[in-house]
Design a protein around this motif. Sequence first.
Motif, short mmCIF file in Angstrom:
data_model
loop_
_atom_site.label_atom_id
_atom_site.label_comp_id
_atom_site.label_asym_id
_atom_site.label_seq_id
_atom_site.Cartn_x
_atom_site.Cartn_y
_atom_site.Cartn_z
N TYR A 1 -1.47 -10.70 -4.35
CA TYR A 1 -0.36 -9.76 -4.15
C TYR A 1 0.47 -9.65 -5.42
CZ TYR A 1 -0.73 -9.37 0.96
OH TYR A 1 -1.14 -9.08 2.23
N GLU B 1 0.83 -1.20 0.00
CA GLU B 1 0.00 0.00 0.00
C GLU B 1 0.87 1.26 0.00
OE1 GLU B 1 -2.33 0.11 3.53
OE2 GLU B 1 -2.96 2.15 2.98
N PHE C 1 -6.92 6.63 -7.52
CA PHE C 1 -6.64 5.35 -6.92
C PHE C 1 -7.02 5.37 -5.47
CE2 PHE C 1 -3.64 6.14 -10.11
CZ PHE C 1 -3.63 4.95 -10.81
N ALA C 2 -7.53 4.31 -5.06
CA ALA C 2 -7.69 4.20 -3.63
C ALA C 2 -6.72 3.17 -3.12
CB ALA C 2 -9.11 3.82 -3.31
N PRO C 3 -5.52 3.58 -2.69
CA PRO C 3 -4.65 2.59 -2.05
C PRO C 3 -5.39 1.95 -0.89
CG PRO C 3 -3.45 4.65 -2.40
CD PRO C 3 -4.89 4.92 -2.71
N ILE D 1 -8.55 -4.98 -0.13
CA ILE D 1 -8.45 -6.25 -0.86
C ILE D 1 -7.38 -7.15 -0.26
CG2 ILE D 1 -7.88 -7.28 -3.10
CD1 ILE D 1 -9.24 -4.99 -4.45
N LEU D 2 -6.29 -6.51 0.21
CA LEU D 2 -5.16 -7.32 0.67
C LEU D 2 -5.25 -7.75 2.13
CD1 LEU D 2 -2.11 -5.61 -1.04
CD2 LEU D 2 -3.39 -7.60 -1.77
N ARG E 1 -8.80 -3.87 -12.79
CA ARG E 1 -8.09 -5.13 -12.60
C ARG E 1 -8.10 -5.55 -11.14
NH1 ARG E 1 -2.58 -4.55 -16.03
NH2 ARG E 1 -2.10 -6.59 -15.14
N LYS E 2 -8.06 -4.53 -10.25
CA LYS E 2 -8.13 -4.84 -8.82
C LYS E 2 -9.47 -5.45 -8.47
CE LYS E 2 -5.58 -1.36 -6.79
NZ LYS E 2 -5.70 -0.01 -6.24
N LYS F 1 -12.29 -13.03 -8.96
CA LYS F 1 -11.51 -14.26 -9.07
C LYS F 1 -11.42 -14.97 -7.72
CE LYS F 1 -6.79 -15.67 -10.15
NZ LYS F 1 -5.43 -15.10 -10.15
N ARG F 2 -11.19 -14.19 -6.68
CA ARG F 2 -11.04 -14.76 -5.35
C ARG F 2 -12.31 -15.47 -4.90
NH1 ARG F 2 -9.60 -10.53 -0.85
NH2 ARG F 2 -7.58 -10.49 -1.92
N THR G 1 -6.22 -0.09 -14.05
CA THR G 1 -5.62 -0.70 -12.86
C THR G 1 -6.67 -0.95 -11.80
OG1 THR G 1 -3.60 0.51 -13.34
CG2 THR G 1 -3.81 -0.40 -11.13
N THR H 1 -6.80 -1.06 -2.13
CA THR H 1 -5.83 -2.14 -2.14
C THR H 1 -5.74 -2.77 -0.77
OG1 THR H 1 -4.58 -0.83 -3.70
CG2 THR H 1 -3.46 -2.73 -2.76
N LYS H 2 -5.72 -1.89 0.24
CA LYS H 2 -5.62 -2.39 1.60
C LYS H 2 -6.81 -3.29 1.92
CE LYS H 2 -4.21 -0.72 6.09
NZ LYS H 2 -3.97 0.48 6.89
N GLU I 1 2.25 1.70 -3.36
CA GLU I 1 1.21 2.17 -4.29
C GLU I 1 0.98 3.66 -4.10
OE1 GLU I 1 -2.53 0.19 -3.98
OE2 GLU I 1 -3.12 0.81 -5.97
N ARG J 1 -10.64 -10.22 -17.99
CA ARG J 1 -9.20 -10.06 -17.78
C ARG J 1 -8.47 -9.88 -19.12
NH1 ARG J 1 -5.85 -11.84 -13.30
NH2 ARG J 1 -7.82 -11.70 -12.22
N ILE K 1 -9.80 -8.99 -9.30
CA ILE K 1 -9.19 -9.89 -8.32
C ILE K 1 -10.24 -10.34 -7.30
CG2 ILE K 1 -7.59 -9.95 -6.35
CD1 ILE K 1 -5.66 -8.28 -7.99
#
Lengths: 369, 369, 369, 369, 369
Positions: free
Chosen positions: A286, A211, B20-22, B28-29, B233-234, B240-241, B230, B25-26, A214, B287, B237
């Motif tokens: 990741y 993060e 972007f929202a990092p 998602i991760l 694509r996130k 897909k998960r 981007t 990402t957080k 990013e 994808r 994910i």
Amino acid sequence: MNVKLRPEKYLKYFYLPNLFAPKRTKEILSVNPTVIPHREEAKEVVVTVFDYNADSLEEKTLSGVGDCFMYKTSGRNTWINIDGLRKAEVEDVCAHFDIHPLVIEDILSINQRPKLDESDNSIFCLLNMLYYNEEKNSVEQEQISIILAKEVVISFQEDARRDVFTPLRDKLKSPLSKVRQRPADYLCYSLLDMIVDNYFIVMEKLGERIEEVEEQVTRGVNTRALAHITQLRKELIVLKRNFSPVREVINGFLRSESELLEDRHVKYYKDVYDHIVQAIDLSENYRDIMVSLQDLHINNVNLRMNEVMKVMAIVTCLLAPATVIGGIFGMNFDSIPYLHNEFGFWVAVSIMLLIPVIMIWLFRKRGWF
Amino acid sequence: MNVKLRPEKYLKYFYLPNLFAPKRTKEILSVNPTVIPHREEAKEVVVTVFDYNADSLEEKTLSGVGDCFMYKTSGRNTWINIDGLRKAEVEDVCAHFDIHPLVIEDILSINQRPKLDESDNSIFCLLNMLYYNEEKNSVEQEQISIILAKEVVISFQEDARRDVFTPLRDKLKSPLSKVRQRPADYLCYSLLDMIVDNYFIVMEKLGERIEEVEEQVTRGVNTRALAHITQLRKELIVLKRNFSPVREVINGFLRSESELLEDRHVKYYKDVYDHIVQAIDLSENYRDIMVSLQDLHINNVNLRMNEVMKVMAIVTCLLAPATVIGGIFGMNFDSIPYLHNEFGFWVAVSIMLLIPVIMIWLFRKRGWF
Amino acid sequence: MNVKLRPEKYLKYFYLPNLFAPKRTKEILSVNPTVIPHREEAKEVVVTVFDYNADSLEEKTLSGVGDCFMYKTSGRNTWINIDGLRKAEVEDVCAHFDIHPLVIEDILSINQRPKLDESDNSIFCLLNMLYYNEEKNSVEQEQISIILAKEVVISFQEDARRDVFTPLRDKLKSPLSKVRQRPADYLCYSLLDMIVDNYFIVMEKLGERIEEVEEQVTRGVNTRALAHITQLRKELIVLKRNFSPVREVINGFLRSESELLEDRHVKYYKDVYDHIVQAIDLSENYRDIMVSLQDLHINNVNLRMNEVMKVMAIVTCLLAPATVIGGIFGMNFDSIPYLHNEFGFWVAVSIMLLIPVIMIWLFRKRGWF
Amino acid sequence: MNVKLRPEKYLKYFYLPNLFAPKRTKEILSVNPTVIPHREEAKEVVVTVFDYNADSLEEKTLSGVGDCFMYKTSGRNTWINIDGLRKAEVEDVCAHFDIHPLVIEDILSINQRPKLDESDNSIFCLLNMLYYNEEKNSVEQEQISIILAKEVVISFQEDARRDVFTPLRDKLKSPLSKVRQRPADYLCYSLLDMIVDNYFIVMEKLGERIEEVEEQVTRGVNTRALAHITQLRKELIVLKRNFSPVREVINGFLRSESELLEDRHVKYYKDVYDHIVQAIDLSENYRDIMVSLQDLHINNVNLRMNEVMKVMAIVTCLLAPATVIGGIFGMNFDSIPYLHNEFGFWVAVSIMLLIPVIMIWLFRKRGWF
Amino acid sequence: MNVKLRPEKYLKYFYLPNLFAPKRTKEILSVNPTVIPHREEAKEVVVTVFDYNADSLEEKTLSGVGDCFMYKTSGRNTWINIDGLRKAEVEDVCAHFDIHPLVIEDILSINQRPKLDESDNSIFCLLNMLYYNEEKNSVEQEQISIILAKEVVISFQEDARRDVFTPLRDKLKSPLSKVRQRPADYLCYSLLDMIVDNYFIVMEKLGERIEEVEEQVTRGVNTRALAHITQLRKELIVLKRNFSPVREVINGFLRSESELLEDRHVKYYKDVYDHIVQAIDLSENYRDIMVSLQDLHINNVNLRMNEVMKVMAIVTCLLAPATVIGGIFGMNFDSIPYLHNEFGFWVAVSIMLLIPVIMIWLFRKRGWF
């Protein structure tokens, strides 16, 4: 004027290498499971024993491995945890508990791939505990060997200073906890569960780091971002190297028909299995995000560069006609029209200004900037 | 003149990050299935019960989970839907219906991977309902747990405000509907079917978003397009998960030999299976299209940039000879030929014009523009 | 002079978008197999019946689906082909022939993934017939449903205007043809065979299109080439989406143990299977070639651009020294050497010419152009 | 001066297309296994018969296929090799030897995927012999069909001019050779072995070609290198398309339980299997090397281009200050300092020289060149 | 002035090719397992025999292969190691020990893929010993064939000068070593174990080399780095080509039901299997790191180039306005304002300085440098 260009500003971009630790690459790559002598003998070996059943618990920290042999026939469940690996001690313990010599080699090896090994009277598994080193931003691993035998669990750790099994110790002290009331294989499951759960903590730390990177990528052009991304991709290799063999290990427990594992505990191993599968899924996510991020970073660098170059080229290009006009009326011909005209200069300067204006108008009409 | 360059126009390109929202990402991760305490207790728990058979239906909204226990032995099929997760309540219900403690942990967990768990007297499955948040352009997930026991289906939802099961409630009210006339496992199938069907609605929304981005990419050079790609694509994910574990879940139902599932319903589960496989196929197509789109975008940006730079370079290059000629006749030598010639100036200017014309002719002949 | 730059020439590059059909993307992506109401009812339903055995043939075009029910017990093989899908009619036919309600849903669905469904008394399969639309350069699909029951084959087509089964009708008219002399499952094989064979015709058309694009890429720099490549990659997704499920369908026929399929016909289904496998192989080759082509295109664009920029930079660079020399002797200092020399001007001009010549010589020696 | 730029030198880069054979792409892509009429009837059909056992050998070149039927019952092993495919003849032969009609279709098809087909009384396999055409640098394929029946092997070749079976003919003439002393399936193995061995010869030629291209890439910037790489990648598709189905074919022989194959010959088929697996491995290595090579080529082109542009930019940039200084002292103001100073000119020129020297020193210190 | 550009400095970049060994590519690609005659006959054949059991050991270096036949019936375990391959000798030995002729072909072949071949009375396996040639930075391979028969192990090596089996010889001399006390298949395991262990030594060397290249990449822009990376990727192909077939070989031992292998030794073969799996994992990590490294290198090259070009463009652009102003006041119009003003020159020069300062201020505000 050169001073204003602030060479240091650019120069600093050339000093990025110290970011990378090729040494880190070496650590990741230098894997040789067959060369035993590399392992340094532990300075200190700490042996702790939990001898328990549903009713009673005896906890002891022993001075030497020899003192734990008596628990073999205690009739209660015994957990012998050995922190620090020394060849003599490991051989001693294994000999006493009838462990195959190849298992001893595995326990003493370095950078071993996680593995499971069943024999008639014991199940041996080797995993790596992972830690996230926040200073070096690297994933460190510590080899954990677990031997499950009849009424006995023996665990070997490389490093006594870091111990993730503390919560389990607390649970053992409570007579109502499941681990006290169930046989030794439940203890073995608890150890595996703690190790796998710890993987998620490491991944969470890595997730925070991703993060951060990013944010660097999106906030502006950090020229070091790619170095950070490369570094993170290297750490993801460490995860990948550990996770899929661990899945195989847990799967081995699930398919095992050993009498040491009770059927009613399959559900628990299945739970650990689900967790490690999720960890694998997540580490692939990741990886995907790192690739997207790298694409985005490279694109941003190019975009920014292109804009700068475009403006520079446009400025240079806009001023070129003025230079030509200046040159034309600077020629020393005898007869140049308008030279002696009162407004000649102003006309020339106006043309000098007009041409760039027309050019700008044309360029903008075409959407070039 | 600098003003005309409209720096703001370029500057705005540097403010893309807020896209972007990092944080996204957080979200998602940061997945840790093993840490239970993170889940906030629901403020409100709504329990609705449908107790039905082909002939009669009783629908009730209960004040507490305790009131639903009586339906266990109603002799009719019972659907207990619990909106809002609170530890105490979940444990209460599960204890009453003989559910394994590990299942309770799963129900209360966050970001759990979809899973299926069979025991002797019940089948437990956990899935995520997906919603498309049009404001944030993100795919949100809500964990749904379904327990199928003898004549009972219990469903747990995180959030009472969003309920996709409404159409099912309507069907239940009609005595002629299949769900009324068939045993509880048909109800369980209906719930799964609704969840999977809902995936396609989310994908349709994502598809519209991809279409928008594609239009941006093809209509002109939107410098934010890559950021949008981007971001999408996130979100892919997240799909897909969820999708491939759900396939495993449905497959588990198909291969299950539990007595809770009637053979004649296999066809229905097979139908859900076909749908989830199609969803997986489709998300792979997404994808692929995203990758093509990214290639196309980068190529378009380069193409446009190249054209601009080319024109600028050509203009600069065309004017360079004129500058040289201007310089030549601007030198202060005493004897420069033609300086005193009446037409000298015009000859020089003509050459200044002629050279670029020849250059243009040459360049065009070579197809350079 | 700007006019000579022919802005239209460059401008046209910016109008490439109309090439892409984001609408096409929408068509490809908007797949929702579960929402039935989207299907428009066919305006017209055409029912043709072939009732035949080795000795006799009855061919009829019926006014309504009801009239075909009598053939169920004709004792001969019957092929009922229904062009145009209307909910009522489909339900009518299926009810009469004892088809499961889920199959009816499948027949009426849109964008369904090819599938096979066996029940006790019938085999149902759903495939897509593919057509290449030469105007839009897109692959269109029409859903075909085939039901094989005892002595009956029922086929449903969406669109009566396009019919690929004509050659089969001709064969049926010949009493010596295999299809006349064999039971209904040979007819079913014949239908599948025709559909799969038709895939190759579509691929051939796509192959010709790829060839065209390759010629564009190699003949010169067509800036639209990447758009064409992107478009073709999109169409390849349609192929991929159809081919691998069809392989599963045919494989299902091969492994089926239904009594409706005669053992001696396995060879024929195996033949169709070989063809669909070859189609899959081939479509992967297409994919590989598209990727190579894209690499080549991007490289060609860069190469050409680089050459142009290089020449421009070299011209600008070669003329720079002359400008400097012109400037030197254009300065107004009182004492500048050679200014008053008779040959001063010629010396200066010679140097202006000499320096670029030396530079060219140096550059060429280094192989820069 | 333009002449010195040698436009032809650059222009030639624009004529690279003729390298590519889009026609080649067409050949590779136009695959339709189901359309028989495309095959041209062979002008000439050559039938050679070897009728042999350990003791005796009869070799004959027959005028028509009809004459070979008598060997069916010779009691010896018979190899009938038919060069040139004509529909009538193929049907004739197959009818006589009881071959299934679908096999006839396969024999006459074009671009068929390699396949194996077992029936009760015969084994049919179809492979492609590959040849490397050194003129066109392409891999050509010729379809070979082999039928193994009781005591008979029938082989069909498309083209009589190229025959790789000559060494086998020589072996047959020696009564001590294994092929003479063993039954017909050993002959069949020998044919397969020769075809697979020939693949390595083709790969060796391709390997030499890859080496040539690698030399071009590394020796200098050959702008056609990417075209060569693209072409080679296309040829690798031909290999890939043939190799993996051939592996399946050989595997089919290994798993076959046909009485036509003797158990003691499994070892020989296993040997062919090993070879084809190695060929597959090798062709993947080729693919990897092509990808590396392409990366390297693109990098080299960029590197060289960058160096040229850098030098040009530096030269232009170094001379810019001199131009400015020339302009300053070329202004016509009345009072310009040092204009009347004796050494003014020399000071100006010195500054003009000094600034670039300082700039060079600065740039070099920063490691820019 | 051209001298100061130091053409040699740039020119050297054009001489990178000699780094690559296309010859190396040829070595890697020229694989033809079926052409035996290519193998040069060894000049010297050294036969060493160890005939041993737990009690006694006889070690001999024989003059010819014939002399080792007598050990066949010694009643003790015999290890016959043959360094140097000569057709006659190999055939001689194999004939004596009843080895299948195809095995002889394999032993004499070149570049054979590792393979395992079981027959009734013997197990044959072929592997490649790998060596890292530090001078050429390449991975060399030497073919090792091992035959395990009843109480006999025969090993063939290509090259007598390099022998990795020395430690085993020492072990054999100690009567207490396991290899002395166990049957011949333990000896066979020991040989395999040594070969696989040696792979890690090669990988360690490669790892060091990768580390070196990484340092080059990160320390500065080494233009040869990509060449080194390409070279290393080529060597990784050699590893890949060897490792996965070796896994199959070891797996073959594990699944074998031959009587030659004792059940209690499965554990040892399992250990070798674990090692080779780890080697495969590791070589995939190498591959990942090479790809990251290449991305990083290309990015660094671009970054550095971009910075240089940016500074050059900025300098050129900053000086352009001064040139224009110089030109304006250098025009020869009669009436130019301020020309006769005392401070006119200083104002003009001030503007010349001021404009770049403003430009720099603007550019920096926008974060362009």
